[in-house]
Design an enzyme around this catalytic site. Structure first.
Site, mmCIF file in Angstrom:
data_model
loop_
_atom_site.group_PDB
_atom_site.id
_atom_site.type_symbol
_atom_site.label_atom_id
_atom_site.label_comp_id
_atom_site.label_asym_id
_atom_site.label_seq_id
_atom_site.Cartn_x
_atom_site.Cartn_y
_atom_site.Cartn_z
ATOM 1 N N ASN A 189 -16.022 -7.704 24.490
ATOM 2 C CA ASN A 189 -15.325 -8.025 25.738
ATOM 3 C C ASN A 189 -14.729 -6.718 26.255
ATOM 4 O O ASN A 189 -13.734 -6.237 25.716
ATOM 5 C CB ASN A 189 -14.231 -9.069 25.449
ATOM 6 C CG ASN A 189 -13.380 -9.352 26.668
ATOM 7 O OD1 ASN A 189 -13.719 -8.936 27.788
ATOM 8 N ND2 ASN A 189 -12.283 -10.064 26.477
ATOM 9 N N LYS A 204 -13.244 -6.203 28.938
ATOM 10 C CA LYS A 204 -12.053 -6.402 29.791
ATOM 11 C C LYS A 204 -12.221 -5.559 31.064
ATOM 12 O O LYS A 204 -13.349 -5.433 31.543
ATOM 13 C CB LYS A 204 -10.777 -6.105 29.002
ATOM 14 C CG LYS A 204 -10.770 -6.881 27.667
ATOM 15 C CD LYS A 204 -9.470 -6.890 26.946
ATOM 16 C CE LYS A 204 -9.615 -7.729 25.666
ATOM 17 N NZ LYS A 204 -8.377 -7.851 24.908
ATOM 18 N N HIS A 255 -9.788 -16.875 28.135
ATOM 19 C CA HIS A 255 -9.218 -15.780 27.336
ATOM 20 C C HIS A 255 -7.691 -15.805 27.478
ATOM 21 O O HIS A 255 -7.174 -16.141 28.543
ATOM 22 C CB HIS A 255 -9.777 -14.432 27.818
ATOM 23 C CG HIS A 255 -9.444 -13.320 26.866
ATOM 24 N ND1 HIS A 255 -8.211 -12.717 26.845
ATOM 25 C CD2 HIS A 255 -10.163 -12.742 25.875
ATOM 26 C CE1 HIS A 255 -8.197 -11.805 25.886
ATOM 27 N NE2 HIS A 255 -9.370 -11.800 25.278
ATOM 28 N N GLU A 261 -5.646 -13.558 27.946
ATOM 29 C CA GLU A 261 -5.146 -12.734 29.055
ATOM 30 C C GLU A 261 -5.259 -13.483 30.379
ATOM 31 O O GLU A 261 -4.446 -13.319 31.277
ATOM 32 C CB GLU A 261 -5.911 -11.393 29.084
ATOM 33 C CG GLU A 261 -5.442 -10.486 27.947
ATOM 34 C CD GLU A 261 -6.487 -9.526 27.411
ATOM 35 O OE1 GLU A 261 -7.499 -9.283 28.093
ATOM 36 O OE2 GLU A 261 -6.283 -9.032 26.285
ATOM 37 N N GLU A 265 -8.786 -16.430 18.742
ATOM 38 C CA GLU A 265 -8.134 -15.130 18.927
ATOM 39 C C GLU A 265 -6.615 -15.302 18.877
ATOM 40 O O GLU A 265 -5.997 -15.629 19.900
ATOM 41 C CB GLU A 265 -8.525 -14.526 20.286
ATOM 42 C CG GLU A 265 -9.999 -14.272 20.448
ATOM 43 C CD GLU A 265 -10.262 -13.183 21.482
ATOM 44 O OE1 GLU A 265 -10.992 -12.244 21.148
ATOM 45 O OE2 GLU A 265 -9.735 -13.260 22.608
ATOM 46 N N GLY A 318 -5.384 -6.387 20.474
ATOM 47 C CA GLY A 318 -5.017 -5.051 20.938
ATOM 48 C C GLY A 318 -3.820 -4.461 20.219
ATOM 49 O O GLY A 318 -3.262 -3.454 20.642
ATOM 50 N N SER A 374 -8.378 -7.248 17.094
ATOM 51 C CA SER A 374 -8.404 -5.990 16.334
ATOM 52 C C SER A 374 -9.530 -5.930 15.291
ATOM 53 O O SER A 374 -9.342 -5.424 14.190
ATOM 54 C CB SER A 374 -7.039 -5.730 15.678
ATOM 55 O OG SER A 374 -6.035 -5.631 16.670
HETATM 56 P P1 13P Z 1 -9.074 -6.319 20.583
HETATM 57 O O1 13P Z 1 -10.329 -6.302 19.788
HETATM 58 O O2 13P Z 1 -8.874 -5.084 21.431
HETATM 59 O O3 13P Z 1 -7.880 -6.672 19.759
HETATM 60 O O4 13P Z 1 -9.234 -7.511 21.676
HETATM 61 C C1 13P Z 1 -9.631 -8.758 21.257
HETATM 62 C C2 13P Z 1 -9.970 -9.559 22.449
HETATM 63 O O5 13P Z 1 -9.106 -9.923 23.224
HETATM 64 C C3 13P Z 1 -11.388 -9.867 22.686
HETATM 65 O O6 13P Z 1 -11.516 -10.822 23.671
#
Ligand code: 13P
Length: 248
Positions: free
Chosen positions: A9, A11, A94, A96, A166, A172, A212
């Protein structure tokens, strides 16, 4: 045996030029994997990425979509638009999007149905906040999100849904859930699906872990009973890192 499905992803990262350069490096690195490999990129990159992955084993996904087909929804993109350019997957719900853009369990459910109506495969995200985890509510939160997301789907649609567990506190942050913890939460999600859709369907659903994931922890996570791959953020931005996860 369920197949491993490993999705990146990106983003809000990379323009079409950068995406093309990435693919030139990435595609040869993952050509021998038995895993399903997906890259979910910004809308602007998708058309060029579909073109540049043609003939390879890398599939392309979007990071969101609207549930309506057309209409007065400024700034939105529909499932049929994604389908028309050859996109195969779409991330839905997601954290976010839930957190910053008011995505709810109800809109997640509508979007999943619209994805199927357009023959797109949804990657549906569920996960608890740190606060919910500390209050012992992880199971309650993730099973409710799963149940509401899948409401009204047929067994066949559920089997074609990818779920990404997740935990929000792991995204992150560099903090990964232990493989045991992640596997347990994923089992709880699978049990919830079993209660509603039966054992056969629950055993067919791909459930990924996200948060992560790196080349250094992928193997441990993937060598568990129930983790069927990963949804990878930061570490999917560099071809060699993401390939390291795919080739765990
Ligand atoms: P990270 O791998 O940067 O922690 O992000 C995970 C994520 O949100 C994937 O959709």
């Amino acid at each position: 045996m369920r197949k491993k499905v490993i999705a990146g992803n990106w983003k809000m990262n990379k323009n079409p030029e950068e995406a093309k350069k990435y693919l030139e490096e990435f595609i040869p690195l993952v050509k021998d994997t038995s895993a399903e490999v997906i890259l979910c990129a910004p809308y602007l990159d998708l058309k060029c990425m579909v073109k540049h992955t043609n003939g390879s084993n890398v599939k392309i996904g979007a990071q969101n979509m609207h549930w309506e087909e057309t209409g007065a929804y400024t700034g939105e993109i529909s499932g049929s638009m994604l389908k028309s350019i050859g996109v195969e997957y779409v991330i839905i719900g997601h954290s976010e999007r839930r957190g910053y853009f008011a995505e709810t369990d109800e809109t997640v459910n509508k979007k999943i149905k619209a994805a199927f109506a357009n023959e797109l495969k949804p990657i549906v995200c569920v996960g608890e906040t740190l606060e919910e985890r500390e209050q012992g509510k992880t199971k309650e939160v993730i099973t409710a999100q799963t149940r509401l997301a899948l409401e009204g789907l047929t067994n066949e649609q559920v089997e074609n849904t990818i779920i990404a567990y997740e935990p929000i506190w792991a995204i992150g942050t560099g903090k990964t859930a232990t493989s045991e913890d992640a596997n347990n939460s994923i089992k709880e999600i699978r049990d919830e699906i079993c209660k509603i859709y039966g054992q056969m369907t629950s055993e067919r659903v791909i459930i990924q872990y996200g948060g992560s994931v790196k080349p250094t922890n992928a193997k441990e996570l993937f060598n568990t009973s129930d983790i069927d791959g990963a949804l990878v953020g930061g570490a999917s931005l560099k071809p060699e890192d993401f390939a390291g996860i795919v080739n765990y």
